[in-house]
Enzyme design. Structure first.
Site, PDB file in Angstrom:
ATOM      1  N   LYS A 192      72.045   9.265  54.592  1.00 30.22           N
ATOM      2  CA  LYS A 192      73.656   9.813  53.948  1.00 30.22           C
ATOM      3  C   LYS A 192      72.380   9.018  52.350  1.00 30.22           C
ATOM      4  O   LYS A 192      71.647   7.735  52.012  1.00 30.22           O
ATOM      5  CB  LYS A 192      74.379   8.184  53.734  1.00 30.22           C
ATOM      6  CG  LYS A 192      75.521   8.158  52.754  1.00 30.22           C
ATOM      7  CD  LYS A 192      75.721   7.389  52.033  1.00 30.22           C
ATOM      8  CE  LYS A 192      75.759   7.446  50.845  1.00 30.22           C
ATOM      9  NZ  LYS A 192      76.003   8.227  50.041  1.00 30.22           N
ATOM     10  N   SER A 246      71.239  -1.807  45.583  1.00 28.72           N
ATOM     11  CA  SER A 246      71.498  -2.461  45.453  1.00 28.72           C
ATOM     12  C   SER A 246      71.866  -3.857  45.814  1.00 28.72           C
ATOM     13  O   SER A 246      72.119  -3.669  47.393  1.00 28.72           O
ATOM     14  CB  SER A 246      72.596  -2.243  44.101  1.00 28.72           C
ATOM     15  OG  SER A 246      73.689  -2.419  44.991  1.00 28.72           O
ATOM     16  N   THR A 249      75.512  -3.901  47.765  1.00 29.62           N
ATOM     17  CA  THR A 249      76.172  -3.431  48.633  1.00 29.62           C
ATOM     18  C   THR A 249      75.084  -3.430  49.766  1.00 29.62           C
ATOM     19  O   THR A 249      76.042  -3.453  50.876  1.00 29.62           O
ATOM     20  CB  THR A 249      75.153  -1.459  48.237  1.00 29.62           C
ATOM     21  OG1 THR A 249      76.080  -1.441  46.912  1.00 29.62           O
ATOM     22  CG2 THR A 249      76.063  -0.464  48.824  1.00 29.62           C
ATOM     23  N   GLU A 268      66.357  -3.087  51.562  1.00 32.36           N
ATOM     24  CA  GLU A 268      65.243  -3.753  50.608  1.00 32.36           C
ATOM     25  C   GLU A 268      66.379  -3.156  49.288  1.00 32.36           C
ATOM     26  O   GLU A 268      66.593  -2.263  49.314  1.00 32.36           O
ATOM     27  CB  GLU A 268      64.348  -2.467  50.447  1.00 32.36           C
ATOM     28  CG  GLU A 268      62.983  -3.185  49.659  1.00 32.36           C
ATOM     29  CD  GLU A 268      62.867  -2.106  48.914  1.00 32.36           C
ATOM     30  OE1 GLU A 268      63.574  -2.292  47.938  1.00 32.36           O
ATOM     31  OE2 GLU A 268      62.313  -0.820  48.092  1.00 32.36           O
ATOM     32  N   CYS A 269      66.525  -4.525  48.327  1.00 26.95           N
ATOM     33  CA  CYS A 269      67.415  -4.389  47.665  1.00 26.95           C
ATOM     34  C   CYS A 269      66.043  -5.018  46.352  1.00 26.95           C
ATOM     35  O   CYS A 269      65.479  -3.696  45.925  1.00 26.95           O
ATOM     36  CB  CYS A 269      68.043  -5.383  47.904  1.00 26.95           C
ATOM     37  SG  CYS A 269      69.263  -5.142  49.219  1.00 26.95           S
ATOM     38  N   CYS A 303      63.126  -0.500  41.199  1.00 27.04           N
ATOM     39  CA  CYS A 303      63.512  -2.048  42.178  1.00 27.04           C
ATOM     40  C   CYS A 303      62.440  -3.331  42.255  1.00 27.04           C
ATOM     41  O   CYS A 303      62.370  -4.146  42.083  1.00 27.04           O
ATOM     42  CB  CYS A 303      63.500  -1.932  43.818  1.00 27.04           C
ATOM     43  SG  CYS A 303      62.204  -1.208  44.645  1.00 27.04           S
ATOM     44  N   LYS A 353      75.668   1.200  31.767  1.00 29.87           N
ATOM     45  CA  LYS A 353      75.389  -0.162  32.277  1.00 29.87           C
ATOM     46  C   LYS A 353      73.723  -0.699  31.425  1.00 29.87           C
ATOM     47  O   LYS A 353      74.050  -1.789  30.973  1.00 29.87           O
ATOM     48  CB  LYS A 353      74.820  -0.025  33.662  1.00 29.87           C
ATOM     49  CG  LYS A 353      74.522  -1.489  34.576  1.00 29.87           C
ATOM     50  CD  LYS A 353      74.478  -1.247  35.955  1.00 29.87           C
ATOM     51  CE  LYS A 353      73.060  -2.691  36.197  1.00 29.87           C
ATOM     52  NZ  LYS A 353      72.476  -2.486  37.738  1.00 29.87           N
ATOM     53  N   GLU A 398      69.510  -7.645  37.168  1.00 37.69           N
ATOM     54  CA  GLU A 398      68.747  -6.086  37.328  1.00 37.69           C
ATOM     55  C   GLU A 398      69.079  -5.076  36.066  1.00 37.69           C
ATOM     56  O   GLU A 398      70.460  -5.041  36.730  1.00 37.69           O
ATOM     57  CB  GLU A 398      68.785  -5.893  38.662  1.00 37.69           C
ATOM     58  CG  GLU A 398      67.722  -4.905  39.363  1.00 37.69           C
ATOM     59  CD  GLU A 398      67.854  -4.450  40.143  1.00 37.69           C
ATOM     60  OE1 GLU A 398      68.656  -4.085  41.209  1.00 37.69           O
ATOM     61  OE2 GLU A 398      67.206  -3.892  40.756  1.00 37.69           O
TER      62      GLU A 398
HETATM   63  N1  LIG Z   1      66.577  -1.377  44.943  1.00 41.18           N
HETATM   64  C1  LIG Z   1      66.698  -0.349  45.209  1.00 41.18           C
HETATM   65  O1  LIG Z   1      65.640   0.402  44.856  1.00 41.18           O
HETATM   66  C2  LIG Z   1      67.881  -0.209  43.961  1.00 41.18           C
HETATM   67  C3  LIG Z   1      68.515  -0.734  43.404  1.00 41.18           C
HETATM   68  N2  LIG Z   1      69.550   0.042  42.498  1.00 41.18           N
HETATM   69  C4  LIG Z   1      70.689  -1.054  42.110  1.00 41.18           C
HETATM   70  O2  LIG Z   1      71.982  -1.121  42.003  1.00 41.18           O
HETATM   71  C5  LIG Z   1      72.676  -0.607  40.588  1.00 41.18           C
HETATM   72  C6  LIG Z   1      74.185   0.290  41.080  1.00 41.18           C
HETATM   73  O3  LIG Z   1      73.365   0.978  41.192  1.00 41.18           O
HETATM   74  P1  LIG Z   1      73.651   1.970  42.442  1.00 41.18           P
HETATM   75  O4  LIG Z   1      73.810   3.280  43.014  1.00 41.18           O
HETATM   76  O5  LIG Z   1      75.781   1.886  42.803  1.00 41.18           O
HETATM   77  O6  LIG Z   1      73.503   1.740  43.947  1.00 41.18           O
HETATM   78  P2  LIG Z   1      74.251   1.053  45.790  1.00 41.18           P
HETATM   79  O7  LIG Z   1      73.573   0.216  45.756  1.00 41.18           O
HETATM   80  O8  LIG Z   1      75.579   0.928  45.208  1.00 41.18           O
HETATM   81  O9  LIG Z   1      73.391   2.739  46.234  1.00 41.18           O
HETATM   82  C7  LIG Z   1      73.315   2.576  47.268  1.00 41.18           C
HETATM   83  C8  LIG Z   1      73.857   3.690  47.859  1.00 41.18           C
HETATM   84  O10 LIG Z   1      74.889   3.176  48.871  1.00 41.18           O
HETATM   85  C9  LIG Z   1      75.612   4.209  49.322  1.00 41.18           C
HETATM   86  N3  LIG Z   1      76.926   2.632  48.469  1.00 41.18           N
HETATM   87  C10 LIG Z   1      77.254   2.595  47.786  1.00 41.18           C
HETATM   88  N4  LIG Z   1      78.490   1.553  48.173  1.00 41.18           N
HETATM   89  C11 LIG Z   1      78.628   2.088  49.312  1.00 41.18           C
HETATM   90  C12 LIG Z   1      79.530   1.137  50.112  1.00 41.18           C
HETATM   91  N5  LIG Z   1      80.211   0.305  49.403  1.00 41.18           N
HETATM   92  N6  LIG Z   1      79.443   1.192  51.873  1.00 41.18           N
HETATM   93  C13 LIG Z   1      77.924   2.171  51.980  1.00 41.18           C
HETATM   94  N7  LIG Z   1      77.333   2.548  51.390  1.00 41.18           N
HETATM   95  C14 LIG Z   1      77.283   2.496  49.661  1.00 41.18           C
HETATM   96  C15 LIG Z   1      75.248   4.682  47.838  1.00 41.18           C
HETATM   97  O11 LIG Z   1      76.800   5.920  48.176  1.00 41.18           O
HETATM   98  C16 LIG Z   1      73.877   4.802  47.997  1.00 41.18           C
HETATM   99  O12 LIG Z   1      73.914   5.733  48.806  1.00 41.18           O
HETATM  100  C17 LIG Z   1      71.158   0.534  40.191  1.00 41.18           C
HETATM  101  O13 LIG Z   1      71.532  -0.519  38.869  1.00 41.18           O
HETATM  102  C18 LIG Z   1      70.673  -1.205  39.968  1.00 41.18           C
HETATM  103  O14 LIG Z   1      70.423  -2.528  39.638  1.00 41.18           O
HETATM  104  C19 LIG Z   1      70.472   1.361  42.752  1.00 41.18           C
HETATM  105  C20 LIG Z   1      69.548   1.933  43.301  1.00 41.18           C
HETATM  106  C21 LIG Z   1      67.923   1.632  44.071  1.00 41.18           C
HETATM  107  N1  BAL Z   2      59.407   1.259  44.078  1.00 42.54           N
HETATM  108  C1  BAL Z   2      60.612   2.045  45.240  1.00 42.54           C
HETATM  109  C2  BAL Z   2      61.256   1.295  45.979  1.00 42.54           C
HETATM  110  C3  BAL Z   2      62.773   1.575  45.003  1.00 42.54           C
HETATM  111  O1  BAL Z   2      62.483   0.868  43.671  1.00 42.54           O
HETATM  112  O2  BAL Z   2      63.119   1.750  45.457  1.00 42.54           O
END
Ligand SMILES: NC(=O)C1=CN([C@@H]2O[C@H](COP(=O)(O)OP(=O)(O)OC[C@H]3O[C@@H](n4cnc5c(N)ncnc54)[C@H](O)[C@@H]3O)[C@@H](O)[C@H]2O)C=CC1
Ligand code: BAL
Length: 505
Positions: A192, A246, A249, A268-269, A303, A353, A398
């Site tokens: 997904k 995040s 999530t 991996e958050c 991240c 944001k 973050e």
């Molecule tokens: N660790 C990382 O690499 C990441 C961290 N983030 C952080 O998260 C913040 C928000 O970004 P988002 O796109 O909203 O990240 P998110 O964590 O909400 O989304 C990640 C994935 O989870 C899915 N998802 C979202 N809500 C869900 C739910 N309730 N149940 C099941 N799946 C769900 C999304 O559709 C996406 O595929 C960013 O500003 C950043 O701080 C965002 C993306 C990657």
């Molecule tokens: N830095 C690679 C992994 C991530 O940002 O989610």
């Protein structure tokens, strides 16, 4: 191999792109059951890029049933590892052949600078798939040291149907980090992608099918978190979820597992990663270059981005001067122009944001040393904010954008305390000329990855994941990632002449 093209050449590829828009299930593209679509926006132009299948729980059910069928009949899992390897290496070859198209699609969909898509995202994706393919026919199972009366085999078996929930910041690479070990191990996957960036996953699924990954083994279901992510999370027939995104999530997925079939969850958050610069750092030019790269690479939408500079008070001014010099190389603008290193934020929501942290800096009367401006559309200049204390939102939360906060310290103990003073523990960098201090800090900072006198994420052979609220349940990359996608089974074969009574003792 990954030679850069010119802006004009990238634009010509963009103009000719065939963009996949339907979900990919059971070896074929399919619209959502409901027929609904959502609009994928090119963040750099603000214009629609594609209408993508807006799937829901019924599409997830169908994909899971096909993935289960494929798993159970053994069309993939029962192949010899070396046979799966051949198919995955063919996929790597197809990715290589389509590298420019994939780089452009990734850039258009996410706002990432093409120079990074071409030099990092696409080649690292290919390398990751190759690495896991090459590993899989070199892993041996074990026998336990039980003595000669029995043979106790300890074998790894693919875990089953795996939900791969992806973020938008590295759509291709995070796909590879999950499907590389999952497919090599013999699992079936339901991917997904994030709604913001669904397109390259669809193209990779198509190429995987062309390479010979059997129908039902590699499925991509597009749509929202609640509509597709949650149904995967609570599905009774999904055996595991591998998630990057995040921390809030990630917590949802732990709840989904608890409320359904106790599926395995690997998270991996987020991160709030410090670069700790001691006053004995030998080369402040190198430190500045590495800190700038760590903070602003991928627009800080990373991240493991360096988001907190924790610097000895004695060297702060000199280091900031050099950071300012290196920042001049980080031009903001059209992501398809390889001269630009800062593209668009991924979406207007995310731009708002990140911008709120610029507003917060003003509210807290912090000094903006460099940058601080937004540009037309949803572009944010690389920004450095000074005088940030551990109580500040800029220090704790973050940001996931190109904003670096600066905090000073006077003693090593204070540096360690500041580095560890957040709920996250993903990555950290230490800059020092002293081997002793490098080792001491690397050990005392609670993070999954610590780099010394450099910024980086290791390579395919090194585990990636975090302590504290940055991660849960396992690691991406490396041989450790294979453990995520496997169950461990004991097979005990008694070969003694003993009676039942004796063997029970
Ligand atoms: N660790 C990382 O690499 C990441 C961290 N983030 C952080 O998260 C913040 C928000 O970004 P988002 O796109 O909203 O990240 P998110 O964590 O909400 O989304 C990640 C994935 O989870 C899915 N998802 C979202 N809500 C869900 C739910 N309730 N149940 C099941 N799946 C769900 C999304 O559709 C996406 O595929 C960013 O500003 C950043 O701080 C965002 C993306 C990657
Ligand atoms: N830095 C690679 C992994 C991530 O940002 O989610």
């Amino acid at each position: 191999m990954h030679e850069p093209l010119t802006a004009a050449e990238y634009k010509a590829i963009a103009a000719d792109l065939q963009i996949p828009t339907n979900a990919f299930v059971d070896g074929a593209f399919r619209p959502a059951n409901s027929g609904k679509t959502f609009t994928s926006i090119n963040p750099a132009s603000g214009k629609p890029l594609a209408e993508v299948a807006d799937c829901d729980a019924s599409d997830v059910d169908f994909a899971v049933s096909k993935a289960r069928e494929a798993f159970d009949d053994g069309r993939w899992r029962s192949l010899a590892p070396g046979e799966r390897k051949v198919v995955l290496l063919k996929l790597a070859k197809l990715l290589e052949r389509n590298r420019h198209e994939l780089a452009v699609l990734e850039s258009l969909d996410s706002g990432k600078p093409i120079r990074e898509c071409q030099t990092v995202d696409v080649p690292d994706t290919i390398h990751t798939i190759r690495w896991h393919a090459e590993l899989i026919d070199k892993l041996y199972d074990n026998t336990a040291p039980v003595g000669t009366h029995a043979l106790a085999m300890v074998v790894r078996e693919p875990i089953g149907v795996v939900g791969c929930i992806l973020p938008w910041n590295f759509p291709l690479l995070m796909l590879a980090w999950k499907i590389g070990p999952a497919l090599a191990s013999g699992c079936s996957v339901i991917v997904k992608p994030a709604q913001e960036t669904s397109l390259t996953a669809l193209r990779v699924a198509e190429l995987a099918h062309e390479a010979g990954v059997p129908a039902g083994v590699f499925n991509v279901v597009t749509g929202g978190g609640r509509e597709v992510g949650e149904p995967i999370g609570i599905h009774q027939d999904v055996d595991m979820v591998a998630f990057t995104g995040s921390t809030p999530t990630g917590r949802h997925f732990l709840r989904y597992a608890a409320d359904s079939n106790l599926k395995k969850i690997v998270l991996e958050c987020g991160g709030k990663n410090p670069a700790v610069v001691l006053d004995d750092a030998e080369d402040l030019d190198l430190v500045a270059e590495q800190v700038v790269n760590g903070a602003f690479w991928n627009m800080g939408e990373n991240c493991s981005a360096t988001s907190r500079l924790i610097v000895h008070a004695k060297v702060k001014d000199e280091l900031l001067k050099r950071i300012g010099q290196y920042m001049r190389e980080w031009k903001t603008g059209d992501p398809l122009d390889p001269d630009n290193r800062i593209g668009a934020m991924v979406s207007k929501t995310h731009f708002d944001k990140v911008k709120s942290f610029l507003d917060e800096a003003k509210k807290e009367n912090l000094t903006v040393a460099f940058g601080g401006q937004t540009q037309q559309g949803i572009f944010i200049e690389p920004t450095v904010v000074e005088g940030v204390t551990s109580g500040s939102r800029l220090f704790q939360e973050e940001i996931f954008g190109p904003i670096l906060s600066v905090t000073t310290f006077n003693t090593l103990a204070e540096a360690v305390m500041l580095a560890n003073d957040t709920n996250y523990g993903l990555a950290a960098s230490v800059y020092t000329g002293s081997l002793r201090n490098a080792i001491k800090l690397s050990r005392e900072i609670r993070a999954g990855i610590v780099t010394v006198n450099c910024f980086g994420e290791g390579d395919a052979s090194t585990p990636f994941g975090g302590y504290k609220e940055s991660g849960f349940g396992g690691r991406d990359k490396s041989i450790f990632a294979h453990d995520n996608y496997c169950e461990v089974k004991t097979i005990w074969i008694d070969i003694s002449d003993r009676s039942v009574d004796e063997t029970l003792r």
